[in-house]
Design an enzyme around this catalytic site. Structure first.
Site, PDB file in Angstrom:
ATOM      1  N   ASP A 109       0.224  -7.688   1.991  1.00 32.87           N
ATOM      2  CA  ASP A 109       0.574  -6.267   1.871  1.00 32.87           C
ATOM      3  C   ASP A 109       2.089  -6.081   1.868  1.00 32.87           C
ATOM      4  O   ASP A 109       2.648  -5.341   2.675  1.00 32.87           O
ATOM      5  CB  ASP A 109      -0.067  -5.456   3.002  1.00 32.87           C
ATOM      6  N   HIS A 122       0.811  -1.216   0.000  1.00 30.04           N
ATOM      7  CA  HIS A 122       0.000   0.000   0.000  1.00 30.04           C
ATOM      8  C   HIS A 122       0.845   1.268   0.000  1.00 30.04           C
ATOM      9  O   HIS A 122       0.340   2.352  -0.300  1.00 30.04           O
ATOM     10  CB  HIS A 122      -1.010   0.002   1.166  1.00 30.04           C
ATOM     11  N   SER A 147       4.586   3.050   7.666  1.00 29.58           N
ATOM     12  CA  SER A 147       4.261   1.826   6.940  1.00 29.58           C
ATOM     13  C   SER A 147       5.469   1.330   6.164  1.00 29.58           C
ATOM     14  O   SER A 147       6.137   2.094   5.475  1.00 29.58           O
ATOM     15  CB  SER A 147       3.117   2.057   5.959  1.00 29.58           C
TER      16      SER A 147
END
Length: 392
Positions: free
Chosen positions: A139, A109, A223
């Site tokens: 992910d 992402h 992230s």
């Protein structure tokens, strides 16, 4: 943000009810090597209030402070900031160096929709990167950079199976664009599930398993950055936070509940992504209730609250071919049917909640492998052998 649905789709390997709360940044991991035992750390004495120092006099670090400072100095060169340009604007995240061939590990992402991609190192070096492979199920994404091996500091993957709840962990990343930020916390829980980013053919989403929960501060931009133990080994990849509030600009606010992809998942998936460009996950083909409350167990007429209750079975799936049953009798709860099998063990290992089953499948099994499910059906315990497929 994906629409949430009440049940977890295991068949696919399942739909998670946990919310992805923020876009964090990527970090590349280090080569997978034979892991050495984590050094034993001495118990730390209570920290006394330091005496006032004379002007210009250095203040000595406590033993714990020294461990953390040394860890940062050793690891931070292997953590990167990632900047992307998309059709809709720009974004940023984190990542870590995986090997000296220039592979960087981050979240999918973080790089989703990237038209241009920049990787920034703590040395000040900035280079263009190319997306080599992606994995929407967990992910994950692999970025390739053209950097001399001597300028790369790969980080070592640790063994997330050896983590203990309460163990100290450290996150390093790029929250809100503040590169090289280090935060500290503990392992809050293991074996959580999150909704994956890959959509199934029934408008639901597969589920990602073996997720580590931590209270180390993770915010937008973290992230894809590494979650580390005090030996400096990567034991997780920071992915999301759970939040109910946001800043004035709409950014999610950290609430002390963060989630990271386990190094056990990365150790299986990343080498295959680099080699083959994709990774196939095992497929069972059931929809399962995530966790059973006493109320739900009573409504479903189950003899216990532990286990993964099968709400439905996908037609022609491995579970269907093996004879696993889903619910078929209406209850007072909308869309919840009783009469399904309750999975209480897999290959002899107890299943307390659905996450236990999912973590086992994702970290230990591949398409084509067989498993033995221990189930409770109509008050009787049975064992059913299932040949796993691959996610459709």
């Amino acid at each position: 943000m994906k629409n949430k649905i009440p049940w977890i789709l295991l068949a696919i390997l399942l739909i998670a009810t946990t919310t992805l709360a923020c876009r964090l940044s990527p970090f590349a991991a280090s080569p997978i090597t034979t892991l050495q035992p984590t050094p034993t750390l001495k118990a730390l004495p209570a920290q006394a209030t330091p005496a006032a120092s004379a002007p210009g006099e250095a203040v000595s670090l406590t033993e714990r402070d020294q461990i953390l400072a040394d860890l940062y100095d050793r690891v931070s060169p292997g953590v990167v900031s990632i900047r992307i340009i998309t059709q809709d604007g720009s974004g940023q995240g984190s990542g870590f160096v995986y090997d000296q061939e220039g592979h960087i590990v981050t979240n999918y992402h973080v790089v989703e929709g990237a038209q241009e991609l920049e990787v920034d190192f703590s040395s000040g070096q900035k280079v263009h990167g190319d997306i080599l492979a992606t994995d929407l199920d967990s992910d994950l994404a692999i970025i390739q950079v053209d950097v001399p091996a001597a300028d790369l500091t790969p980080l070592t993957l640790g063994d997330s199976d050896q983590l203990h709840v309460g163990q100290t962990v450290v996150a390093i990343g790029n929250p809100f664009g503040l590169s090289g930020t280090m935060t500290i916390g503990i392992v809050s829980a293991k074996g959580r599930t999150l909704e994956s980013l890959r959509e199934a053919d029934n408008n639901a989403y597969f589920t990602a398993g073996d997720i580590i929960q931590t209270d180390a501060a993770i915010n937008p931009g973290n992230s894809g950055g590494p979650l580390l133990n005090l030996a400096g080994e990567v034991i997780g990849l920071n992915r999301a936070i759970r939040t109910e509030s946001s800043t004035d600009t709409g950014e999610p606010v950290n609430t002390g509940i963060g989630f990271a992809i386990s190094s056990k998942i990365m150790s299986r998936v990343v080498p295959v992504l680099i080699k083959d460009g994709k990774y196939e996950y095992p497929y069972l083909g059931i929809t399962s209730q995530d966790e059973l409350s006493l109320f739900l167990a009573e409504e479903l007429k189950l003899p216990q609250t532990s286990g993964a209750y099968v709400t439905s079975v996908r037609t022609d799936s491995p579970a269907d071919k093996a004879g696993i049953r889903g619910g078929s009798v209406e209850t007072t709860i909308p869309d919840l049917l009783s009469g399904g099998d309750l999975i209480i063990a897999v290959d002899g290992q107890p299943v307390q909640v659905f996450g236990d089953l999912l973590s086992y499948l994702m970290t230990s099994k591949s398409p084509g492998d067989s498993i033995v499910l221990t189930i409770l059906r109509d008050g009787e315990q049975k064992e059913v052998t299932v040949i796993l497929g691959k996610r459709p």
